[in-house]
Design a protein around this motif. Structure first.
Motif, PDB file in Angstrom:
ATOM      1  N   GLY A 144       0.845  -1.192   0.113  1.00  0.00           N
ATOM      2  CA  GLY A 144       0.163   0.090  -0.096  1.00  0.00           C
ATOM      3  C   GLY A 144       0.935   1.156  -0.034  1.00  0.00           C
ATOM      4  O   GLY A 144       0.249   2.460   0.261  1.00  0.00           O
ATOM      5  N   VAL A 145       2.122   1.107  -0.425  1.00  0.00           N
ATOM      6  CA  VAL A 145       2.872   2.170  -0.352  1.00  0.00           C
ATOM      7  C   VAL A 145       3.296   2.750  -2.003  1.00  0.00           C
ATOM      8  O   VAL A 145       4.126   2.090  -2.520  1.00  0.00           O
ATOM      9  CB  VAL A 145       4.236   2.110   0.392  1.00  0.00           C
ATOM     10  N   PRO A 146       2.560   4.003  -2.414  1.00  0.00           N
ATOM     11  CA  PRO A 146       2.910   4.297  -3.691  1.00  0.00           C
ATOM     12  C   PRO A 146       4.729   4.765  -3.782  1.00  0.00           C
ATOM     13  O   PRO A 146       5.017   5.388  -3.082  1.00  0.00           O
ATOM     14  CB  PRO A 146       2.064   5.297  -4.184  1.00  0.00           C
ATOM     15  N   LEU A 147       5.050   4.312  -5.048  1.00  0.00           N
ATOM     16  CA  LEU A 147       6.449   4.845  -5.582  1.00  0.00           C
ATOM     17  C   LEU A 147       6.111   5.631  -6.762  1.00  0.00           C
ATOM     18  O   LEU A 147       5.620   5.126  -7.613  1.00  0.00           O
ATOM     19  CB  LEU A 147       7.381   3.580  -5.968  1.00  0.00           C
ATOM     20  N   VAL A 148       6.294   6.802  -6.471  1.00  0.00           N
ATOM     21  CA  VAL A 148       6.147   8.057  -7.607  1.00  0.00           C
ATOM     22  C   VAL A 148       7.527   8.055  -8.403  1.00  0.00           C
ATOM     23  O   VAL A 148       8.389   8.698  -7.860  1.00  0.00           O
ATOM     24  CB  VAL A 148       5.479   9.356  -7.072  1.00  0.00           C
ATOM     25  N   TYR A 149       7.243   7.821  -9.803  1.00  0.00           N
ATOM     26  CA  TYR A 149       8.500   8.080 -10.523  1.00  0.00           C
ATOM     27  C   TYR A 149       8.156   9.250 -11.578  1.00  0.00           C
ATOM     28  O   TYR A 149       7.114   9.340 -12.167  1.00  0.00           O
ATOM     29  CB  TYR A 149       9.101   7.029 -11.274  1.00  0.00           C
ATOM     30  N   HIS A 150       9.078  10.039 -11.547  1.00  0.00           N
ATOM     31  CA  HIS A 150       9.179  11.046 -12.930  1.00  0.00           C
ATOM     32  C   HIS A 150      10.067  10.819 -13.981  1.00  0.00           C
ATOM     33  O   HIS A 150      11.219  10.868 -13.447  1.00  0.00           O
ATOM     34  CB  HIS A 150       9.229  12.510 -12.423  1.00  0.00           C
ATOM     35  N   LEU A 151       9.949  10.166 -15.160  1.00  0.00           N
ATOM     36  CA  LEU A 151      10.887   9.786 -16.045  1.00  0.00           C
ATOM     37  C   LEU A 151      11.385  11.039 -16.881  1.00  0.00           C
ATOM     38  O   LEU A 151      10.582  11.943 -17.244  1.00  0.00           O
ATOM     39  CB  LEU A 151      10.290   8.931 -16.750  1.00  0.00           C
ATOM     40  N   LYS A 152      12.454  10.889 -17.303  1.00  0.00           N
ATOM     41  CA  LYS A 152      13.144  11.760 -18.440  1.00  0.00           C
ATOM     42  C   LYS A 152      12.789  11.181 -19.807  1.00  0.00           C
ATOM     43  O   LYS A 152      12.163  10.024 -20.109  1.00  0.00           O
ATOM     44  CB  LYS A 152      14.664  11.734 -18.351  1.00  0.00           C
ATOM     45  N   ALA A 153      12.777  12.045 -20.983  1.00  0.00           N
ATOM     46  CA  ALA A 153      12.516  11.571 -22.247  1.00  0.00           C
ATOM     47  C   ALA A 153      13.135  10.418 -22.665  1.00  0.00           C
ATOM     48  O   ALA A 153      12.865   9.582 -23.506  1.00  0.00           O
ATOM     49  CB  ALA A 153      12.835  12.608 -23.158  1.00  0.00           C
ATOM     50  N   ASP A 154      14.539   9.996 -22.060  1.00  0.00           N
ATOM     51  CA  ASP A 154      15.169   8.846 -22.411  1.00  0.00           C
ATOM     52  C   ASP A 154      14.874   7.750 -21.565  1.00  0.00           C
ATOM     53  O   ASP A 154      15.500   6.604 -21.527  1.00  0.00           O
ATOM     54  CB  ASP A 154      16.629   8.992 -22.271  1.00  0.00           C
TER      55      ASP A 154
END
Length: 209
Positions: free
Chosen positions: A185-195
């Protein structure tokens, strides 16, 4: 362009509570598991996140977690794709057994190898390497192109199917992944680069009120 990918392990299941190997078996969520999913959804909403698309496994505990999270976010109408590719690792002959009983039967070291080694499968089941071989192609072919195109994507799945993704996203090795635990129940939030590499990563504090 926002390239948002959120990974969330299902809330506590009835078999997590009983310390049983679960794999592809399909127990439901406990009351705690339901609340974990709701807290995760509320936290994501409070952080200002929204999704365009969700992926989940063919197992009910992940599907219900996904639905509860989206319900808390007021996003019950978004497209949700279910796939066996995101199923938990198959524990084979260990499925349904108590982990302590398994240690008594096969020994602590053997059970630790089955649970934590990268490429040693339990009898009749999958190793983490096998799970990676199932999860990663689906991620590369189906999920990643959506994220890179600007779709905000939620993936609600399982400890080992998500470990396969985190290993790639976080650049972990087959040795370091052995020590990684993904909390329920723990979200892992990723913001990705274009690559497709990670620009930033955050997560919900497990002890949040």
């Amino acid at each position: 362009m926002e390239r948002l990918l959120v990974l969330a392990r299902h809330g506590q299941s009835e078999w997590n509570l009983k310390n049983l190997f679960t794999g592809w078996r399909d127990p439901g969520l406990t009351e705690k598991g339901v609340e974990e999913a709701r807290i995760a959804g509320r936290w994501l909403k409070e952080q200002g996140y929204e999704f365009d698309l969700a992926y989940t496994s063919n197992l009910g505990r992940a599907q219900r977690t996904c639905a509860l999270m989206l319900e808390e976010m007021g996003q019950t109408g978004i497209e949700t794709i279910r796939t066996e590719a995101l199923n938990e690792r198959d524990y084979g002959d260990l499925s349904g057994l108590n982990k302590d009983d398994a240690r008594q039967r096969w020994g602590n070291e053997q059970v630790r190898l089955w649970r934590r080694s990268y490429d040693v499968p339990p009898p009749g089941g999958e190793s983490l390497k096998d799970t990676v071989a199932r999860v990663l192609p689906f991620y590369i072919q189906a999920i990643l192109p959506k994220v890179l195109a600007g779709k905000r994507v939620l993936v609600a799945a399982h400890g080992n199917s998500l470990r396969a993704l985190v290993m790639v996203l976080d650049g972990m090795t087959t040795q370091t992944i052995a020590g990684l635990e993904i909390a329920t129940g723990v979200p892992l939030v990723y913001h990705l680069k274009a690559d497709a590499t990670v620009e930033a990563k955050t997560s919900l504090d497990k002890d949040i009120d």
